[in-house]
Design an enzyme around this catalytic site. Structure first.
Site: not given
Lengths: 547, 547
Positions: B130, B214, B238
């Site tokens: 990420k 996310s 997330s």
């Protein structure tokens, strides 16, 4: 509404009244008349059986009580008697719980007689709790006059007098007998113990000196052997300082091992640096016994802050040659001669036993940042919580509280400032972790304070204990020696480097300190309690024969 | 100074330019033209060898790469190729690192050839991170246009482009090959991934739907099998939301197990509820492989927030009969028909296999308090940190961020209010712990969201994921089925009970959702990651054959 002085005096009278007539001393000598009340002095008031029991170490006591060799009642009565005497000489109890303790002990005896098995590994062990843990049958003042007869300041709370902290119930379930709750300074945020309830709590070894704080009542009571195992809390040194000042062993674990759930506290909800629960005792084995026993109850099943880390026996296995760092100076107050001697002797003896000792000297910026950060953490709410509690009775803050928190609340920080402090704390923890890993030491030998003990109002430097809290490390306090006025003289012409240094050095007077215990702490990395207790055994072993 | 749109577009062009000419698609079909790009659709662009490699599970890949059966270069190139295609169709990459990945892979091959040993247990495994983790050779935008070319917003910081997060270096040391950094929404505080750099990140299974967030880029990339193991973070869902929305497995551990040190974050220093690092993958074994491998590096020696809790094999040993709680309703938005089906089928299959399933229905006050508290925690600083970062480029907040944090910063809470929230958090954790202990379940089966996936702008209820963060529990997401429009129809005449419920239910359109994955989460108590992965295996086993 009576004044805080009247209310404090009324509670003091209640405490005194809880001491049976036959255990009252005919007269109380002044500290200069009778400085040290341990050993022969206190023995004169005990039967030889009571003396035998109370001079026995915790581990041996439970061997006798779990096997039925001694009854819990007999053991409890002996400790209650000794605790009663200790309190009269040292002002160390907030709540003598003798009647309830004897009733518990009788139940334990009945259980053992009926089932042939002890209730648990602490069956019949007399213990004491800092007056921050709730125990049914009494209230918790935490040193505040305004909390007397309430639940943490709230008179209408139905938990008053009935609720128990998780530690309390865990210890009961293990078979321990709670003989007393012990004195603390109001708010707990001081290294000496005095309040408007019991006055000043004194060291059993030297009544000219403070028992330290904030677990000062524990220090005094265990120093006088009026309890076989004590429980305090530590957010800046509050287990270690009274342990050191009273010739005791003390364990400050990292957060998450011992249950804090349901205990009263100052500034509850401040979660940047957490206070931790730890045991005090007269031996390393007493600390281990208590720590292991509480872990055996799986506190993580009842306290959401506890980690599922049971006692790890493999962590207690040490290499034959250890590597120590020795840290001699916090950069604020230099250690006074007796503490210097303790450091020197410990290093010498460890080296003679084949261990390695290296100088531990992280950059001074570490220590400055650590001290600054912890001071900020304590000031997050501007002292609002403490002043609210003091305001309940109108009592003024005791001098060390006033010095730290003023006479009224200051503006609180905002959440962004709190977060910024948290980031700095993580950075200093990361930096220190890196430093430690790169040096590869097993433990750091460090002073607990620049002085061997504190004269009331003259304890001016917490830098030797605070870093361990900010870094969340594990630490064990070990007594090393006693002040010998013929040996531990003053350094003529010493030039203090700052005001805190001046106060500390001026407070050290060999005449007054003569006989006071001198201790050091052994600091290990986070969650290394098993290892640190094992290392404490090693240090005790090498110091054997040294006084 | 160019506008945020120009700067975002310039970065997008750079990302696209990092894709080699021969890997570019001749044209990009619209989502309605090509909804599902997995399987046959993406295979057409791959060689059969590339297909074989990228369809292989992580555990089998490392068996091949650590034994030298496959070279790291060949494996890396196959995944880079597939990642490049995925990005063109899904907008999932913030930084393709193909050149560096192939160079790393060549070094790994050389090491294996020279020494006969792999570098570590992840030798030659292509992974993705990420865009919150720092990787040398590129910057970290965390979705903010204003962070491009800077270190967390600071253009002059010497760490820009060279610093690596602890997770990054741990994975490198294990032999993993980082093929890409993946897209996130600005600030990470949203359950969908769109930003002014790559636009909207789509689900590989159904491009009419968002990849979630996310860790949305991870979800999309792994859904397309452009990476063999991904790493995200989770403070409200997330990791779990993109895992669920893309038909993946995902692990949200408790705090203190995986290293967060040195990663960028929003509202850094907020330490009431911590974001945690967790893996995403195409199998439970992939999660276990990554989690175990990182633990084997002893992250507690480098990250002060990590606990010394190594992988505990004994915790992965389960009784033959498990006891599950099933939680079906967060009290806000009811689950839509496909999620209801997944719950029903999972319960039925577990019962058929001899496991016990009880209704999990804690008092509604728990859930209300949990949701209220986490919303307060996110609002501690009034959004100052997020608005400061947005302000660097002048970009407006994306709609879910605007909904939560407004268009400018609001007043921050003060430290006393923060502490009061912390006390309430501890109380709800204590209450939930008590509830759980008294019910004695091994895991809770729960939805991840009321919808199987989210249409952009219509994700209105985080209640199914947030409680796990507030309670710091461990959770594993497991795919259960796929939406079948013939099966998972709408409930005619459904009366939404509130606005959030209305949005969720209106967003669920069987035509649009057809083919979208449906997942559930298995929630265990704090620090029970080993056990939860083992339970996930059990659930996967009972669901075998069900689609």
């Amino acid at each position: 509404m009576s004044t805080y002085l009247e209310r404090g005096a009324a509670r003091r009278a209640e405490i005194d009244a809880a001491i049976p007539e036959e255990w009252r001393l005919p007269s109380i000598p002044s500290p200069s008349e009778q400085r040290d009340i341990t050993g022969p002095y206190i023995w004169q008031f005990l039967t030889s059986r009571e003396k035998e029991i109370t001079e026995t170490e915790a581990e041996a006591i439970v061997q006798n009580t779990t096997s039925g060799t001694w009854t819990a009642v007999e053991v409890t009565r002996a400790f209650c008697h000794r605790a009663a005497i200790a309190h009269q000489l040292l002002n160390c109890l907030h709540a003598p719980l003798f009647t309830a303790a004897l009733a518990s002990a009788a139940e334990l005896d009945a259980h053992l007689a009926a089932t042939g098995s002890p209730v648990g590994p602490l069956h019949g062990l007399p213990i004491s709790l800092k007056d921050q843990f709730h125990v049914a049958g009494t209230d918790t003042s935490m040193g505040y006059v305004g909390w007397i007869g309430t639940f943490e300041g709230n008179a209408d709370d139905p938990r008053t007098g009935v609720f128990e902290s998780e530690l309390t119930s865990a210890l009961r379930g293990l078979g321990a007998v709670i003989v007393a709750k012990t004195s603390v300074p109001p708010s707990l945020m001081a290294g000496e113990t005095r309040n408007y309830i019991v006055g000043s709590t004194l060291s059993a070894r030297n009544r000219l000196l403070s028992a330290g704080g904030s677990s000062g009542g524990e220090g005094a009571l265990l120093g006088a052997r009026g309890s076989a195992l004590g429980w305090g809390t530590d957010i800046g040194g509050s287990v270690r300082i009274p342990a050191a000042f009273n010739g005791l062993y003390g364990l400050k674990p990292s957060t998450g091992r011992m249950p804090y759930e349901g205990a009263a506290n100052s500034m509850d909800g401040q979660n940047s640096v957490l206070s931790v629960v730890g045991p005090l005792g007269n031996s390393v084995s007493a600390l281990r016994l208590g720590f292991k026993a509480v872990l055996s109850t799986r506190p993580w099943e009842r306290d959401p802050l506890c980690l599922e880390i049971p006692w790890r026996e493999d962590k207690a296995v040490l290499p034959s040659k250890l590597r120590f760092g020795v840290w001699k100076d916090d950069g604020v107050a230099r250690v006074t001669p007796p503490v210097q001697r303790a450091l020197d002797v410990t290093v010498m003896k460890l080296q003679a036993a084949g261990h390695e000792v290296v100088r531990w000297a992280p950059a001074p910026e570490f220590q400055e940042e650590i001290t600054a950060l912890l001071a900020q953490v304590w000031a997050f709410d501007g002292g609002a919580d403490i002043h609210r509690a003091l305001g309940l009775s109108g009592e003024p803050p005791i001098p060390p509280i006033e010095a730290a928190f003023g006479t009224s609340a200051r503006p609180a920080m905002d959440a962004g400032q709190v977060a910024a402090v948290n980031v700095r704390i993580r950075k200093v923890r990361k930096g220190y972790l890196y430093w430690w890993q790169s040096r590869g030491v097993d433990a750091i030998i460090a002073p607990v304070a620049p002085v061997p003990a504190a004269r009331e109002g003259m304890y001016a430097d917490y830098g030797y204990t605070m870093w361990v809290n900010l870094l969340d490390y594990a630490s064990v306090v070990v007594p090393v020696s006693k002040v010998d006025k013929g040996f531990d003289g003053v350094v003529e012409g010493y030039e203090p480097r700052n005001e805190q240094d001046r106060i500390c050095w001026e407070s050290y007077d060999p005449e007054i300190f003569d006989g006071a215990p001198i201790a050091l702490q052994l600091v290990g990395q986070r969650l290394q309690e098993e290892k640190m207790l094992a290392i404490a055994d090693v240090v005790v072993e090498v110091l054997k024969g040294y006084e």
